[in-house]
Design a protein around this motif. Structure first.
Motif, PDB file in Angstrom:
ATOM      1  N   ALA A 129      43.387  41.743  43.971  1.00  0.00           N
ATOM      2  CA  ALA A 129      42.930  41.081  42.448  1.00  0.00           C
ATOM      3  C   ALA A 129      44.475  40.827  42.142  1.00  0.00           C
ATOM      4  CB  ALA A 129      42.408  41.921  41.248  1.00  0.00           C
ATOM      5  N   CYS A 310      26.374  43.210  44.998  1.00  0.00           N
ATOM      6  CA  CYS A 310      25.469  42.281  44.265  1.00  0.00           C
ATOM      7  C   CYS A 310      25.101  43.790  42.992  1.00  0.00           C
ATOM      8  CB  CYS A 310      23.851  42.109  44.146  1.00  0.00           C
ATOM      9  SG  CYS A 310      24.319  40.785  45.264  1.00  0.00           S
ATOM     10  N   ILE A 313      28.763  43.949  41.053  1.00  0.00           N
ATOM     11  CA  ILE A 313      28.813  43.232  40.383  1.00  0.00           C
ATOM     12  C   ILE A 313      28.498  43.538  39.239  1.00  0.00           C
ATOM     13  CG2 ILE A 313      28.571  40.687  39.735  1.00  0.00           C
ATOM     14  CD1 ILE A 313      29.291  39.891  42.924  1.00  0.00           C
ATOM     15  N   SER A 349      35.452  40.597  35.023  1.00  0.00           N
ATOM     16  CA  SER A 349      33.841  40.600  35.751  1.00  0.00           C
ATOM     17  C   SER A 349      33.928  40.391  37.227  1.00  0.00           C
ATOM     18  CB  SER A 349      32.559  40.217  35.106  1.00  0.00           C
ATOM     19  OG  SER A 349      33.092  40.560  33.757  1.00  0.00           O
ATOM     20  N   TRP A 350      34.501  39.881  37.567  1.00  0.00           N
ATOM     21  CA  TRP A 350      34.319  39.060  38.538  1.00  0.00           C
ATOM     22  C   TRP A 350      35.804  39.968  40.024  1.00  0.00           C
ATOM     23  CZ3 TRP A 350      30.361  37.626  41.185  1.00  0.00           C
ATOM     24  CH2 TRP A 350      30.049  36.950  42.109  1.00  0.00           C
ATOM     25  N   SER A 351      36.614  40.391  39.240  1.00  0.00           N
ATOM     26  CA  SER A 351      38.110  40.620  39.389  1.00  0.00           C
ATOM     27  C   SER A 351      37.868  42.264  40.313  1.00  0.00           C
ATOM     28  CB  SER A 351      39.326  41.262  38.885  1.00  0.00           C
ATOM     29  OG  SER A 351      39.584  39.161  38.127  1.00  0.00           O
ATOM     30  N   MET A 353      36.776  43.387  44.223  1.00  0.00           N
ATOM     31  CA  MET A 353      37.156  42.877  44.904  1.00  0.00           C
ATOM     32  C   MET A 353      37.632  44.662  45.336  1.00  0.00           C
ATOM     33  SD  MET A 353      38.638  40.521  44.078  1.00  0.00           S
ATOM     34  CE  MET A 353      39.642  39.996  43.611  1.00  0.00           C
ATOM     35  N   THR A 392      32.905  41.771  49.432  1.00  0.00           N
ATOM     36  CA  THR A 392      33.829  41.935  47.988  1.00  0.00           C
ATOM     37  C   THR A 392      35.105  40.856  47.933  1.00  0.00           C
ATOM     38  OG1 THR A 392      35.130  43.290  48.216  1.00  0.00           O
ATOM     39  CG2 THR A 392      33.034  44.021  46.637  1.00  0.00           C
ATOM     40  N   ILE A 395      33.905  37.148  49.466  1.00  0.00           N
ATOM     41  CA  ILE A 395      33.325  36.100  48.185  1.00  0.00           C
ATOM     42  C   ILE A 395      33.920  36.071  47.179  1.00  0.00           C
ATOM     43  CG2 ILE A 395      30.686  36.072  47.194  1.00  0.00           C
ATOM     44  CD1 ILE A 395      29.334  36.816  49.202  1.00  0.00           C
ATOM     45  N   GLN A 396      34.478  36.865  46.507  1.00  0.00           N
ATOM     46  CA  GLN A 396      35.242  36.702  45.254  1.00  0.00           C
ATOM     47  C   GLN A 396      36.138  36.560  45.403  1.00  0.00           C
ATOM     48  OE1 GLN A 396      33.785  41.439  44.009  1.00  0.00           O
ATOM     49  NE2 GLN A 396      33.309  40.470  42.236  1.00  0.00           N
ATOM     50  N   SER A 399      36.210  33.129  46.018  1.00  0.00           N
ATOM     51  CA  SER A 399      35.939  32.133  44.509  1.00  0.00           C
ATOM     52  C   SER A 399      36.493  32.210  43.107  1.00  0.00           C
ATOM     53  CB  SER A 399      34.991  32.677  44.024  1.00  0.00           C
ATOM     54  OG  SER A 399      34.179  33.907  44.577  1.00  0.00           O
ATOM     55  N   LEU A 400      37.803  33.352  43.211  1.00  0.00           N
ATOM     56  CA  LEU A 400      38.309  33.881  41.915  1.00  0.00           C
ATOM     57  C   LEU A 400      39.620  32.961  41.594  1.00  0.00           C
ATOM     58  CD1 LEU A 400      39.178  36.059  40.020  1.00  0.00           C
ATOM     59  CD2 LEU A 400      40.379  37.003  41.226  1.00  0.00           C
TER      60      LEU A 400
END
Length: 529
Positions: A129, A310, A313, A349-351, A353, A392, A395-396, A399-400
């Motif tokens: 991250a 999922c 997340i 929340s999206w970080s 990996m 993770t 995708i994450q 997109s992060l």
């Protein structure tokens, strides 16, 4: 081809990928994993299997030590309640929820193996991250949360994993014993790290300021600390993190300027090599993991892996939603978490990996239980862990950066670096004014330094010495250098005081310390001429 030849070729690939990364506009960890996957699918490179002992005993200690060294302790203390929630609470909650779900939906998974899988995939990677987001406009608070979480979550997950393994191989499990072991391992790990750090600080004077010896000693410290802690059944991760923070806190006065300059470049290279190799090798594990899974089960297990991804997340979203309950005080900064979809909340929340530590932990699963029976679900756990890690990271991870750019979190408006530079110049000018001028020579030197400081205030990045500053007379040079070195010490003391009070971020403090070290090195070099 020997393993050494494998490492050489992988290192060459790492250099090539790093050279072209700027054109592809992808974060280096993500790009390395993708290239590793492509190489493994093309079968154009022999598989180099991950050895858990190498990851835990060789790769992890220096990465954790470097991360702890570069963590702002005042900021860490201010956000400790939230960091603890992420690194301990979130890891344990994730482990438990994943265990319950996996035990319910995947046939053949008992409670012990379910908890083991939960512990394996619960901690976000220590570097993914921050590596992806380091060049993006994140707030100081968010960076502290991400870095603080990455320091401690591996310890929580590995302790939980060890408890699950005890239950797996013995056939019995006690929540009370597991909880007690969790606390004991954590506290003893911190105690070992602080004790070794304290001992090093006290014995440091026997190194006699030799920069080569100091660099080598600091390099050995994280390995020795991790090994000792694990040998004593304590948390090696917390031991290394505690050691790194303690040494970092004392580093301003502990090491010479020459040693700090040498360590800075040396550690940058070491961390670059380790981070690059582990992500590239991680992507190349696909054939080794897939070959043990029946073809008829691959699609179903991949869907299970996506479901777990999922779920990870969702759990992280829910836990970070309750951050306001863990605020020590109400202020404008903490108010950023009062609304559900605040910018920092979404990014945090999206970080999440996952990375090589999770996969190495999965490889550390034993093959047999104590009664000699084969642990049949081991290969399934390996495959699910790998699928979740790839989901993770890809995708994450991809997109992060786009997410951060779209919602544009509010960066710090204040230029702390310039403010710090102005403060140090003011302290230097005050020091020069307080000097007792007993000779015309001293007055001339002081006047030149005052002019130089005023120029630095206007151009803070201009550290070049004017030729006019140096006069051939030895007496003038000696006076100039003595006062200049004393002025640098004044700036260092103010720099340390400002950092330890939490006024300025560690990044700006380290940058200014680096400039002062270069300044000092230039002075000593000119004194030899």
């Amino acid at each position: 081809m020997t393993e050494l030849e494998h490492i050489i070729w992988i290192s060459i690939i790492l250099i090539v990928i790093t050279s072209v990364r700027s054109r592809l506009k992808l974060a280096l960890p993500i790009l390395l994993v993708i290239v590793g996957l492509i190489l493994s699918l093309a079968q154009c490179f022999p598989v180099l299997a991950i050895n858990p002992d190498i990851i835990f005993n060789i790769v992890l200690p220096p990465i954790l030590f470097d991360a702890a060294w570069n963590t702002s302790i005042p900021d860490f203390k201010r956000q400790f309640s939230k960091i603890s929630l992420l690194a301990v609470g979130l890891v344990l909650i994730t482990t438990t929820v994943i265990a319950v779900v996996v035990h319910s939906i995947i046939p053949g998974f008992n409670w012990a193996i379910s908890f083991a899988l939960g512990a394996i995939i619960s901690p976000p990677d220590a570097i993914a991250a921050t590596s992806i987001a380091k060049d993006l406009p994140l707030s100081r608070k968010l960076i502290t949360l991400l870095e603080g979480e990455s320091l401690l979550n591996d310890a929580s997950a590995l302790i939980a994993f060890k408890c699950a393994i005890i239950a797996l191989v013995s056939g019995g499990f006690s929540f009370w014993n597991a909880g007690l072991q969790f606390v004991i391992m954590g506290i003893s790990g911190v105690a070992i790290g602080l004790s070794i750090g304290y001992g090093f600080v006290k014995l440091h004077r026997f190194l006699h300021g030799n920069s080569n010896v100091e660099t080598f000693a600091v390099l050995l410290l994280p390995f020795a600390t991790y090994s000792l802690a694990e040998h004593l059944a304590a948390s090696g991760v917390l031991a290394v993190v505690s050691l790194g923070m303690y040494i970092s806190w004392n580093s301003f006065s502990l090491f010479s300027s020459a040693s700090r300059l040498q360590m800075s470049h040396f550690w940058d290279v070491i961390i670059f090599i380790l981070n690059g190799l582990v992500f590239l090798i991680l992507g190349m594990q696909l054939p080794h993991i897939v070959e043990a899974i029946p073809r008829s089960e691959i699609i179903v297990l991949t869907l299970y892996g996506f479901l777990i991804f999922c779920l990870l997340i969702l759990i992280r979203l829910i836990v970070t939603y309750f951050f306001p309950l863990f605020s020590c005080r109400e202020d404008k900064e903490d108010a950023a978490f009062q609304w559900r979809f605040r910018k920092e909340y979404i990014i945090l929340s999206w970080s999440g990996m996952r990375g090589v530590v999770s996969l190495a932990t999965a490889f550390a699963l034993p093959l047999y239980a104590n009664n000699g029976s084969l642990i049949a679900q081991r290969n399934t756990v390996l495959f699910l862990s790998f699928v979740v890690i790839i989901f993770t990271l890809v995708i994450q991870g991809i997109s992060l950066p786009q997410l951060i750019k779209r919602i544009t979190p509010k960066p710090n408006k204040q230029d702390k670096g310039k403010e710090l530079n102005d403060l140090l110049i003011e302290r230097s000018l005050s020091y020069l004014e307080s000097l007792e001028i007993d000779r015309p020579l001293v007055q001339e030197v002081v006047q030149k330094m005052q002019v130089k400081l005023q120029n630095q205030r206007e151009e803070p990045n201009d550290m070049k010495r004017s030729i006019k500053d140096i006069i051939c007379r030895d007496e003038w040079r000696a006076c100039y250098f003595d006062i200049e070195l004393s002025m640098i010490q004044v700036q260092r003391k103010e720099l340390v005081r400002s950092y330890q009070k939490g006024i300025y971020p560690l990044e700006d403090v380290r940058k200014k310390e680096f400039e002062l070290d270069l300044w000092t090195a230039n002075i000593y070099q000119e004194m030899k001429l």
